[in-house]
Design an enzyme around this catalytic site. Structure first.
Site, PDB file in Angstrom:
ATOM      1  N   LYS A   1      -5.784 -20.174  10.419  1.00 13.07           N
ATOM      2  CA  LYS A   1      -6.376 -19.961  11.677  1.00 13.07           C
ATOM      3  C   LYS A   1      -5.454 -19.222  12.598  1.00 13.07           C
ATOM      4  O   LYS A   1      -5.846 -18.056  13.180  1.00 13.07           O
ATOM      5  CB  LYS A   1      -6.975 -20.937  12.192  1.00 13.07           C
ATOM      6  CG  LYS A   1      -7.702 -20.861  13.524  1.00 13.07           C
ATOM      7  CD  LYS A   1      -8.520 -22.059  14.076  1.00 13.07           C
ATOM      8  CE  LYS A   1      -8.750 -22.023  15.610  1.00 13.07           C
ATOM      9  NZ  LYS A   1      -8.002 -23.217  16.227  1.00 13.07           N
TER      10      LYS A   1
ATOM     11  N   ASP B   1     -13.089 -21.174  14.492  1.00 11.17           N
ATOM     12  CA  ASP B   1     -12.871 -22.391  15.246  1.00 11.17           C
ATOM     13  C   ASP B   1     -14.058 -23.272  15.556  1.00 11.17           C
ATOM     14  O   ASP B   1     -14.861 -23.014  14.823  1.00 11.17           O
ATOM     15  CB  ASP B   1     -12.182 -21.989  16.519  1.00 11.17           C
ATOM     16  CG  ASP B   1     -13.188 -21.666  17.504  1.00 11.17           C
ATOM     17  OD1 ASP B   1     -14.355 -21.355  17.005  1.00 11.17           O
ATOM     18  OD2 ASP B   1     -12.656 -21.529  18.624  1.00 11.17           O
TER      19      ASP B   1
END
Ligand code: SF4
Length: 222
Positions: A134, A152
């Site tokens: 991420k 997310d």
């Protein structure tokens, strides 16, 4: 019963490949200010801010980095102080021991293997200590080289509600999104979902009556 209701809702809005273009266009007009909320002035500050943002809010990170970035301007600066001092300086972002360790390991690798610069590719970024998929995706996208789509908690929830994925695992969600979102939108798309998720498609109480994509969403309550 519930399953047939979902199937009916999916049929009503049509296939995701046909919906993704209008979804992006409408979210872009509704949230023209949808960009990264972290404050940074260069690639090193970007990397540090994203690393510090794990498990805390962007507002909190910005509060900490306002003074942090005055004191630490080069990778060497993070290695020149004792670890305990760096821990104190980032304390308010939480998980400060682990984050300080990751920052120092990352700075050492930047100096040893990347000439003190932040690498551009997700593969290289993921090799840095404490940098996961991420973080690597966020940094690469902000550096103009998006190679994936950031997933997310908002991106996950909205992708599921909008019927763009049936997956739960972030990497599988990312793969589903990469198949339908045009490549030149990979950097902006997560910001659109994040801002829409904060302002309208709120986790506990989505405001479907105020949503610009309600006719394209199988989870719409209106
Ligand atoms: S219609 Fe409702 S559930 Fe669907 S995206 Fe909009 S706010 Fe979220």
């Amino acid at each position: 019963m519930a399953r047939s209701y979902v199937a009916e809702a999916r049929r009503r809005v049509g296939p995701k490949r046909a919906r993704i273009g209008p979804i992006i266009a409408r979210l872009a007009s509704a949230h023209p200010d949808a960009t990264i909320a972290l404050a940074f002035r260069n690639e090193l500050e970007l990397l540090v801010a994203v690393m510090l943002s794990a498990q805390t809010t962007d507002v909190n990170v910005n509060r900490v980095t306002a003074s942090l970035f005055e004191k630490y301007t080069r990778p060497e600066d993070y290695l020149a102080v004792p670890q305990a001092e760096l821990e104190r300086d980032i304390f308010a972002t939480g998980f400060f021991r682990q984050k300080a360790k990751s920052l120092r390991g990352t700075m050492a690798m930047l100096l040893e293997q990347f000439d003190g610069r932040v690498p551009r590719t997700v593969d290289e970024l993921e090799r840095l200590p404490g940098v996961g998929r991420k973080t690597a995706n966020v940094v690469a996208a902000e550096l103009g080289n998006a190679q994936g789509i950031v997933v997310d908690t908002h991106v996950r929830r909205l992708s599921q509600r909008l019927g763009l994925t049936r997956q739960e695992d972030p990497e599988k969600i990312e793969r589903d999104l990469m198949r339908i979102v045009p490549r030149d939108e990979w950097a902006r798309f997560p910001h659109l979902l994040i801002w829409h998720g904060r302002r309208v498609c709120i986790a506990r109480r989505p405001l479907c009556e105020d949503c610009v994509v309600c006719d394209l969403c199988p989870s719409s309550r209106v």
